[in-house]
Design a protein around this motif. Structure first.
Motif, PDB file in Angstrom:
ATOM      1  N   VAL A 119      15.147  39.384  73.667  1.00 38.94           N
ATOM      2  CA  VAL A 119      16.483  39.177  74.217  1.00 38.94           C
ATOM      3  C   VAL A 119      16.902  37.729  73.995  1.00 38.94           C
ATOM      4  O   VAL A 119      16.118  36.806  74.246  1.00 38.94           O
ATOM      5  N   LEU A 120      18.128  37.538  73.527  1.00 37.72           N
ATOM      6  CA  LEU A 120      18.695  36.188  73.366  1.00 37.72           C
ATOM      7  C   LEU A 120      19.668  35.934  74.518  1.00 37.72           C
ATOM      8  O   LEU A 120      20.577  36.730  74.757  1.00 37.72           O
ATOM      9  N   ASN A 121      19.483  34.831  75.213  1.00 36.50           N
ATOM     10  CA  ASN A 121      20.393  34.429  76.279  1.00 36.50           C
ATOM     11  C   ASN A 121      21.497  33.557  75.696  1.00 36.50           C
ATOM     12  O   ASN A 121      21.222  32.489  75.130  1.00 36.50           O
ATOM     13  N   ILE A 122      22.742  34.022  75.836  1.00 42.29           N
ATOM     14  CA  ILE A 122      23.899  33.346  75.241  1.00 42.29           C
ATOM     15  C   ILE A 122      24.752  32.726  76.344  1.00 42.29           C
ATOM     16  O   ILE A 122      25.166  33.423  77.280  1.00 42.29           O
ATOM     17  N   ASP A 145      28.559  22.764  81.324  1.00 46.16           N
ATOM     18  CA  ASP A 145      27.489  23.644  81.804  1.00 46.16           C
ATOM     19  C   ASP A 145      26.627  24.156  80.651  1.00 46.16           C
ATOM     20  O   ASP A 145      25.417  24.372  80.819  1.00 46.16           O
ATOM     21  N   SER A 146      27.237  24.390  79.493  1.00 41.60           N
ATOM     22  CA  SER A 146      26.507  24.995  78.375  1.00 41.60           C
ATOM     23  C   SER A 146      25.382  24.105  77.853  1.00 41.60           C
ATOM     24  O   SER A 146      24.231  24.563  77.753  1.00 41.60           O
ATOM     25  N   PRO A 147      25.623  22.805  77.518  1.00 45.44           N
ATOM     26  CA  PRO A 147      24.516  21.954  77.086  1.00 45.44           C
ATOM     27  C   PRO A 147      23.438  21.823  78.158  1.00 45.44           C
ATOM     28  O   PRO A 147      22.245  21.767  77.846  1.00 45.44           O
ATOM     29  N   SER A 148      23.875  21.803  79.434  1.00 53.30           N
ATOM     30  CA  SER A 148      22.919  21.670  80.534  1.00 53.30           C
ATOM     31  C   SER A 148      22.025  22.909  80.621  1.00 53.30           C
ATOM     32  O   SER A 148      20.800  22.797  80.763  1.00 53.30           O
ATOM     33  N   LYS A 149      22.608  24.096  80.559  1.00 56.16           N
ATOM     34  CA  LYS A 149      21.828  25.335  80.633  1.00 56.16           C
ATOM     35  C   LYS A 149      20.954  25.510  79.391  1.00 56.16           C
ATOM     36  O   LYS A 149      19.883  26.118  79.454  1.00 56.16           O
ATOM     37  N   ILE A 179      21.287  40.948  73.471  1.00 58.83           N
ATOM     38  CA  ILE A 179      21.777  39.671  73.984  1.00 58.83           C
ATOM     39  C   ILE A 179      22.134  39.806  75.455  1.00 58.83           C
ATOM     40  O   ILE A 179      22.483  40.875  75.942  1.00 58.83           O
ATOM     41  N   LYS A 180      22.019  38.688  76.154  1.00 61.43           N
ATOM     42  CA  LYS A 180      22.402  38.622  77.569  1.00 61.43           C
ATOM     43  C   LYS A 180      23.328  37.432  77.746  1.00 61.43           C
ATOM     44  O   LYS A 180      23.016  36.321  77.306  1.00 61.43           O
ATOM     45  N   ILE A 181      24.488  37.652  78.377  1.00 55.51           N
ATOM     46  CA  ILE A 181      25.479  36.591  78.553  1.00 55.51           C
ATOM     47  C   ILE A 181      25.196  35.834  79.854  1.00 55.51           C
ATOM     48  O   ILE A 181      25.073  36.434  80.923  1.00 55.51           O
ATOM     49  N   ILE A 182      25.091  34.513  79.745  1.00 61.01           N
ATOM     50  CA  ILE A 182      24.897  33.635  80.896  1.00 61.01           C
ATOM     51  C   ILE A 182      26.238  32.961  81.199  1.00 61.01           C
ATOM     52  O   ILE A 182      26.720  32.166  80.395  1.00 61.01           O
ATOM     53  N   GLU A 235      17.873  28.012  80.348  1.00 56.67           N
ATOM     54  CA  GLU A 235      18.561  29.195  80.867  1.00 56.67           C
ATOM     55  C   GLU A 235      19.263  29.936  79.728  1.00 56.67           C
ATOM     56  O   GLU A 235      19.420  31.157  79.773  1.00 56.67           O
ATOM     57  N   CYS A 236      19.710  29.164  78.741  1.00 62.86           N
ATOM     58  CA  CYS A 236      20.361  29.726  77.552  1.00 62.86           C
ATOM     59  C   CYS A 236      19.533  29.389  76.320  1.00 62.86           C
ATOM     60  O   CYS A 236      18.881  28.343  76.266  1.00 62.86           O
ATOM     61  N   ASP A 237      19.583  30.296  75.347  1.00 63.58           N
ATOM     62  CA  ASP A 237      18.949  30.032  74.051  1.00 63.58           C
ATOM     63  C   ASP A 237      19.958  29.549  73.018  1.00 63.58           C
ATOM     64  O   ASP A 237      19.619  28.802  72.102  1.00 63.58           O
ATOM     65  N   VAL A 238      21.224  30.001  73.179  1.00 61.81           N
ATOM     66  CA  VAL A 238      22.242  29.725  72.146  1.00 61.81           C
ATOM     67  C   VAL A 238      23.586  29.411  72.794  1.00 61.81           C
ATOM     68  O   VAL A 238      23.985  30.069  73.770  1.00 61.81           O
ATOM     69  N   ILE A 239      24.259  28.380  72.279  1.00 59.16           N
ATOM     70  CA  ILE A 239      25.681  28.170  72.560  1.00 59.16           C
ATOM     71  C   ILE A 239      26.422  28.800  71.380  1.00 59.16           C
ATOM     72  O   ILE A 239      26.265  28.359  70.242  1.00 59.16           O
TER      73      ILE A 239
END
Length: 846
Positions: free
Chosen positions: A338-341, A388-392, A378-381, A397-401
């Protein structure tokens, strides 16, 4: 000691030999028929070393009667094979693992032939007639569809076994015979037998033929070999068609098991070249819709077993979608699952989580496409703001922006993929403002810009004097422009287009674009290089069509309400006029072709007649050149009118929307005036078109600058992405033939534009400048489309010389340009080429 030294030298030499000789990959190619030009591309790829250059040792296996070739490919006994159109039946009914790489012929050479004396004048006349055919020929969808569509019952046809001897047709042992249009007609012509051809493509059944195909096992285990074999084979075909004479001699020398003559092979080569480039300029094209249509025909004929279906995505090979992951990458995906997006904050059209919790927008569609290509969930965060995106991402918490503007600063803190799409930066202003060429021309007026976007730094650096006003959303920026609190709003074309569409800013427009382009990438953690490589490879497989479709989904405007205004009738009348003009010139073209055919029949070998015929040929070439230009003009007019009609449609929709509101008379009047201006422009376009084709045999005085502008106007739709610089005084006049001079300019400019399409130069430039001498006036037309090879320069003005593949009208343009300048206008035309630039010089006497 000497013995030891000799031993060491032998070991070193042996190792050098081993490492200097890379072992070639052995592959087998099975032909579908006896050796002839039908397989020239494969012969040439082998003989010219194209296969070897890509690490392949190819064995070309001759055809034998009774072979079950699809089965051999399906079971991996053969790596590659050439197959006919009925390969689709093999895929549907028997061998599910077959995959098409390309189609050698866009329409099949398979036809039915009859003698003219047999009085078989149409398909209906086939009833109760004998048809000599092979089992394979008689099962082809193209022939079956051609016959069935004319309401002929197959039970009324008497099929007899093919003898492969044309004498059987000549001696009336059969009424019709299945044959290839590339071979049998030549034999009949040599025997002076008049014949009729029944070609499925003349009945709109233009089926692919001679597929190059393989199986899914080879694609999955060794995609590199499949890609390289396809690439080298296409290169072989390209060489064969460009060098037919050489290719014919090679086949005669090394592959002529049928003892074919040079005449037979040359006839076959020219006919097959026409079929390879039928309605296309690219060799090997396969269109999924056309494959579907072929399958549907077989299904209608009851030849598809049960409810068998075809997975078209896996049936047509896509070079870009064939991944070649490393073991490390395969292991990574196996464990990842699973990819966290990170979701994009409220930033439509790029991305947003809607009220139902769904992630929507451009980034979402690219993410879903990527998920499908990589075959991973994929899972949407969710995120509330951009930071928030660079921080996660940093906290894992996220794998990809999924979408991020590519800058040097960000490359230091995270891994950014190569840009997967780019956007032009544009300015939106009120409708009454003039077009803005450069942002610095705005002065100190307020420019609204979206806060927290990377191109703020770019704007401040390149335009330090502009007065920036930060806004929270594109809608807020456009609202400030609408209320005169800002002069313009700067953003990407997609962003502004979406905001205008969804907020109904009828009085705003795109007033200019900046030279800057914004590149969008995906981002991963700095240490997650494996995932970054996987994303890089996967993003590179997204085609331009897929990208365009995603963007169109978010910026297209569709008006479906019926609008009943007199303007619509004027547009219809204008279109009718255009079609009448087109019909007249098509009629003239057909008449001209018949005149040429009659002329060729009456040629004699006397000097006086030859001189007269050369003059007629020049006239014919001139008319052909005019007709080529006509095609270009119609294409350009169609493009220009499409834009104008969209604007008229938008104005009419606005009028319809605001019609019932109060105090809107000013808006309605303004939009009607704007629509009338567009219609006047369309009318002027028709005038320009008619003036261009009006015979001009009288000299007149005209302004060079004005003629240049006319030529650029006619080519406007093809030059939108070309930087054209005209350095010619407006007052310079010349006394000559105006339309001929205009046609020369169009030929040279079209030649440059065609070269740009081939070379894919990014920074396209055309420069037109003027030079006056004591006795002459010179016009220099320079482009950077890649230059002209030295070996081509001496032939560039010869008739029918071209470096392109089949493209209607090529080969006479530059010859006609030289003829017009030097023979008609008593001037001189030459060309110079340095590095990647070409310069055409037109010199006329004062």
């Amino acid at each position: 000691m000497n013995l030891l030294l000799k031993f060491l030298i032998i070991i070193i030499l042996f190792n050098s030999y081993l490492f200097s000789h890379t072992e070639l990959k052995k592959v087998k190619l099975q032909l579908s028929w006896l050796n002839q030009f039908q397989f020239a591309g494969y012969y040439l790829a082998k003989e010219k070393g194209y296969y070897e250059e890509l690490g392949l040792d190819v064995e070309i296996i001759p055809y034998k009667m009774g072979m079950n070739i699809p089965s051999l490919v399906s079971t991996n006994s053969i790596d590659f094979a050439v197959g006919r159109e009925n390969l689709i039946l093999e895929k549907a009914n028997k061998h599910k693992n077959l995959v098409l790489l390309y189609a050698s012929f866009q329409t099949s050479p398979l036809v039915l032939l009859s003698k003219q004396s047999s009085n078989i004048n149409n398909i209906k006349d086939f009833e109760n007639k004998r048809i000599m055919s092979t089992l394979e020929d008689s099962s082809e969808a193209s022939l079956k569809a051609m016959i069935s569509s004319n309401n002929v019952d197959f039970k009324s046809l008497n099929f007899i076994k093919h003898s492969h001897d044309i004498s059987d047709l000549i001696n009336n042992k059969t009424d019709l015979i299945s044959a290839y249009s590339s071979k049998t007609p030549y034999d009949l012509q040599k025997r002076k037998i008049k014949y009729k051809v029944f070609d499925p493509k003349d009945y709109d059944f233009d089926m692919y033929s001679d597929f190059l195909y393989t199986n899914t096992e080879l694609i999955n285990s060794d995609p590199k070999t499949v890609k390289n074999f396809k690439k080298a084979s296409i290169k072989g075909w390209e060489y064969a068609y460009l060098n037919i004479k050489e290719s014919v001699e090679l086949i005669k020398k090394k592959y002529n098991t049928q003892n074919l003559t040079s005449g037979q092979l040359t006839f076959e080569a020219n006919e097959l070249k026409n079929l390879s480039f039928y309605k296309t300029n690219s060799f090997g094209d396969i269109n999924e819709n056309k494959i579907r249509r072929m399958f549907d025909l077989y299904k209608l004929m009851g030849l598809v077993k049960n409810e068998n279906k075809i997975d078209y995505k896996n049936f047509i090979f896509n070079d870009e979608n064939s991944f070649n992951y490393t073991e490390e990458e395969r292991e990574y995906l196996k464990n990842k699952k699973v990819l966290n997006i990170c979701s994009t904050p409220n930033w439509l059209p790029y991305g947003k989580i809607d009220d139902k919790g769904n992630y929507i927008g451009i980034a979402s569609e690219f993410t879903n496409l990527l998920s499908h290509k990589i075959d991973i969930d994929i899972k949407i965060i969710p995120t509330n703001k951009w930071l928030d995106s660079p921080s996660k991402l940093d906290s894992k918490e996220c794998d990809v922006i999924p979408i991020i503007i590519n800058t040097k600063h960000r490359n230091k803190t995270m891994n950014l993929t190569r840009a997967y799409f780019n956007q032009t930066v544009v300015l939106a202003t009120k409708d009454e403002e003039l077009f803005i060429n450069k942002l610095k021309d705005v002065g100190n007026k307020k420019i609204a810009v979206l806060k927290n976007t990377a191109f703020i730094d770019v704007l401040e650096k390149e335009y330090p004097d502009i007065n920036i006003v930060l806004v929270n959303s594109p809608s807020e920026g456009l609202e400030k422009v609408n209320n005169s609190k800002a002069f313009a709003y700067v953003d990407t074309l997609v962003s502004i287009g979406y905001a205008i569409k969804n907020n109904s800013y009828y009085n705003l427009k795109i007033a200019g674009r900046l030279k800057n382009t914004i590149s969008f990438s995906m981002a991963t953690r700095i240490e997650d290089k494996i995932l970054n490589n996987i994303l890089e490879n996967s993003l590179s497989t997204i085609s331009n069509n897929e990208k365009e479709n995603i963007l169109k989904n978010w910026i297209s405007i569709n008006f479906t309400k019926e609008v009943d205004f007199t303007i619509v009738f004027k547009i219809i009348i204008a279109f009718i006029l255009a079609f009448i003009i087109l019909f007249i010139f098509m009629y003239k073209q057909n008449k001209l072709k018949k005149e040429i055919e009659n002329l060729n029949k009456t040629l004699e070998q006397r000097v006086k007649v030859e001189v007269e015929n050369n003059r007629i040929k020049d006239i014919t070439l001139f008319e052909q050149s005019k007709l080529v230009s006509m095609g270009e003009m119609i294409r350009n007019i169609a493009h220009q009118w499409r834009q104008l009609l969209n604007r008229i449609n938008l104005n009419l929709s606005i009028i319809k929307t605001v019609y019932e509101e109060k105090d809107n008379k000013e808006i309605i009047d303004k939009k009607i005036i704007d629509a009338q201006k567009n219609i006047n422009y369309m009318s002027d376009t028709i005038d320009d078109f008619m003036n261009f084709f009006r015979p001009d045999k009288k000299k007149s005085t005209f302004l060079i600058y004005k003629i240049i502008n006319e030529s650029l106007k006619l080519l406007e739709s093809r030059t939108l992405d070309i930087n054209i610089e005209v350095i010619v005084p407006k007052e310079i006049e010349i006394y000559s033939y105006k339309n001929e001079y205009l046609q020369v300019l169009l030929i040279i400019l079209n030649n440059a534009i065609d070269n740009f399409d081939i070379t894919k130069v990014e920074n396209k430039k055309i420069k037109i400048k003027y030079k006056e001498n004591k006795s002459s006036i010179e016009l220099y037309i320079k482009d950077n489309s890649g230059g002209i090879k030295e070996e081509y320069l001496k032939n560039i003005f010869e008739p029918y010389f071209t470096t392109k593949f089949k493209k209607e009208g090529t080969g006479i343009g530059l010859y006609m340009a030289k003829l017009l300048i030097e023979d008609s206008m008593n001037g001189n035309l030459k060309v110079e080429s340095i590095d990647d630039t070409s310069t055409f010089i037109i010199r006329l006497k004062k």
